[in-house]
Design a protein around this motif. Structure first.
Motif, PDB file in Angstrom:
ATOM      1  N   ALA A 165      73.448  22.894  22.854  1.00 44.48           N
ATOM      2  CA  ALA A 165      73.444  21.524  22.066  1.00 44.48           C
ATOM      3  C   ALA A 165      73.270  20.309  22.788  1.00 44.48           C
ATOM      4  O   ALA A 165      72.928  19.371  22.276  1.00 44.48           O
ATOM      5  N   ALA A 171      71.288  19.156  24.966  1.00 43.68           N
ATOM      6  CA  ALA A 171      70.014  18.445  25.176  1.00 43.68           C
ATOM      7  C   ALA A 171      69.579  17.507  23.684  1.00 43.68           C
ATOM      8  O   ALA A 171      69.238  16.405  23.813  1.00 43.68           O
ATOM      9  N   SER A 172      70.192  18.022  22.608  1.00 45.79           N
ATOM     10  CA  SER A 172      69.801  17.329  21.448  1.00 45.79           C
ATOM     11  C   SER A 172      70.975  16.149  21.615  1.00 45.79           C
ATOM     12  O   SER A 172      70.579  15.151  21.047  1.00 45.79           O
ATOM     13  N   ALA A 196      64.407  19.490  28.619  1.00 38.03           N
ATOM     14  CA  ALA A 196      65.612  20.646  28.186  1.00 38.03           C
ATOM     15  C   ALA A 196      65.280  21.832  28.761  1.00 38.03           C
ATOM     16  O   ALA A 196      64.286  22.629  28.760  1.00 38.03           O
ATOM     17  N   THR A 242      67.636  26.673  19.880  1.00 37.05           N
ATOM     18  CA  THR A 242      68.180  25.257  19.714  1.00 37.05           C
ATOM     19  C   THR A 242      67.538  24.119  20.036  1.00 37.05           C
ATOM     20  O   THR A 242      67.396  23.081  19.554  1.00 37.05           O
ATOM     21  N   MET A 243      67.249  24.103  21.292  1.00 35.49           N
ATOM     22  CA  MET A 243      66.352  23.008  22.122  1.00 35.49           C
ATOM     23  C   MET A 243      65.029  22.794  21.313  1.00 35.49           C
ATOM     24  O   MET A 243      64.603  21.628  21.063  1.00 35.49           O
ATOM     25  N   ASN A 276      64.381  23.485  18.464  1.00 34.38           N
ATOM     26  CA  ASN A 276      64.455  22.996  17.026  1.00 34.38           C
ATOM     27  C   ASN A 276      65.263  21.604  17.013  1.00 34.38           C
ATOM     28  O   ASN A 276      65.948  21.240  15.940  1.00 34.38           O
ATOM     29  N   SER A 277      65.265  21.014  18.008  1.00 33.57           N
ATOM     30  CA  SER A 277      66.147  19.640  18.445  1.00 33.57           C
ATOM     31  C   SER A 277      65.737  18.716  17.337  1.00 33.57           C
ATOM     32  O   SER A 277      64.416  18.445  17.205  1.00 33.57           O
ATOM     33  N   CYS A 278      66.510  18.161  16.347  1.00 27.26           N
ATOM     34  CA  CYS A 278      66.353  16.937  15.419  1.00 27.26           C
ATOM     35  C   CYS A 278      66.098  15.659  16.308  1.00 27.26           C
ATOM     36  O   CYS A 278      65.849  14.489  15.821  1.00 27.26           O
ATOM     37  N   ALA A 279      66.584  15.733  17.603  1.00 30.99           N
ATOM     38  CA  ALA A 279      66.447  14.433  18.351  1.00 30.99           C
ATOM     39  C   ALA A 279      64.930  14.273  18.868  1.00 30.99           C
ATOM     40  O   ALA A 279      64.346  15.205  19.306  1.00 30.99           O
ATOM     41  N   VAL A 284      62.374  15.129  23.088  1.00 29.10           N
ATOM     42  CA  VAL A 284      62.931  16.189  23.864  1.00 29.10           C
ATOM     43  C   VAL A 284      61.958  17.369  24.083  1.00 29.10           C
ATOM     44  O   VAL A 284      61.213  17.816  23.008  1.00 29.10           O
TER      45      VAL A 284
END
Length: 269
Positions: free
Chosen positions: A189, A191-192, A204, A223-224, A226-229, A232
């Motif tokens: 998490a 990275a996000s 990431a 997770t990385m 699919n990051s919403c930030a 990345v």
């Protein structure tokens, strides 16, 4: 005919360089039987060929390393275990007693930098951020790779989301960097979180650190990915080298832009 070829042939004709030196300048590749070395990669991409040590015999690794020393002032190999490193160190030190070879057993990188090599001053730095101490070997692979490619690195380790105040205490140093590498296992998490706090590009790196359901880093990778930030990008599991190289590539573009801006400024004056 390119200017490099013309200049090299003229020097050869004048006798100011040897045939071997001319070959080093003009060769596009060097075939040594079990490997074909990309001699022009540094001129083409900005960085020389880097050796992937895993899976190679110690004899082949030695041959490739020693041959690249003929063409470059800096050579390094990643994923070199301690047995291969001991063999390389003993053999190369015996053959080149005045040269300095080093092995980083914390990230399994073996390298040589010529005594004649002079590093040019660069702008900015790369921040390498790790979620936990268990992620440090991969973080160090990224950091040492970037440093060997000529860029300054600042390390911010063990600042994962389980104690997010540790990250926030260091966020100013992270934000001041030009590129950020975030290394994390478990759920990945960090990275996000970093991507949502900073204005700089984030690379990431998922690690294989974690319990059974982390699937050797697959959960962190997903997770990385699919990051919403925004901003990345993600490299493969445990690929610290890829992250360090990518960060150095971004830094090289920044250096080129700075140099072009200075040139343009002088021309306008």
């Amino acid at each position: 005919m390119s200017e490099i070829i013309k200049e090299t042939l003229n020097k050869l004709k004048e006798g100011s360089i040897s045939v071997e030196e001319a070959y080093r300048t003009l060769a596009s590749y060097d075939h040594i039987g079990y490997a074909t070395l990309d001699i022009q990669r540094e001129r083409r991409k900005g960085f020389p060929e880097i050796i992937f040590g895993e899976g190679k015999s110690k004899e082949h690794l030695l041959g490739i390393f020693e041959r690249l020393m003929k063409f470059h002032q800096k050579v390094f190999a990643t994923r070199v275990d301690s047995e291969k490193a001991s063999y390389l160190m003993a053999t190369l030190k015996a053959r080149y007693p005045k040269e300095h070879f080093q092995y980083r057993d914390d990230c399994h990188i073996f390298y040589w930098i010529s005594q004649d090599y002079v590093e040019t001053k660069k702008h900015g730095y790369i921040a390498v951020v790790s979620a936990g101490t268990s992620d440090v070997p991969i973080a160090e692979e990224a950091a040492v790779t970037a440093e060997l490619l000529g860029y300054k690195v600042k390390r911010i380790y063990d600042v994962g989301v389980a104690g997010i105040h540790r990250l926030l205490d260091n966020i100013e140093m992270i934000e001041r960097s030009s590129v950020i590498i975030v290394v994390a296992g478990m759920e990945g998490a960090l990275a996000s979180v970093v991507g949502g706090l900073v204005s700089k590009p984030v690379i990431a790196v998922p690690t294989s650190v974690g319990y059974g359901a982390s699937f050797q880093g697959l959960s962190a990778l997903l997770t990385m990915l699919n990051s919403c930030a925004s901003g990345v990008s993600v490299v493969n599991i445990d690929n610290g080298f890829g992250a360090g190289y990518y960060a150095a590539t971004i830094m090289a573009v920044i250096e080129q832009a700075v140099a072009e801006a200075k040139t343009l400024g002088r021309e306008e004056k």
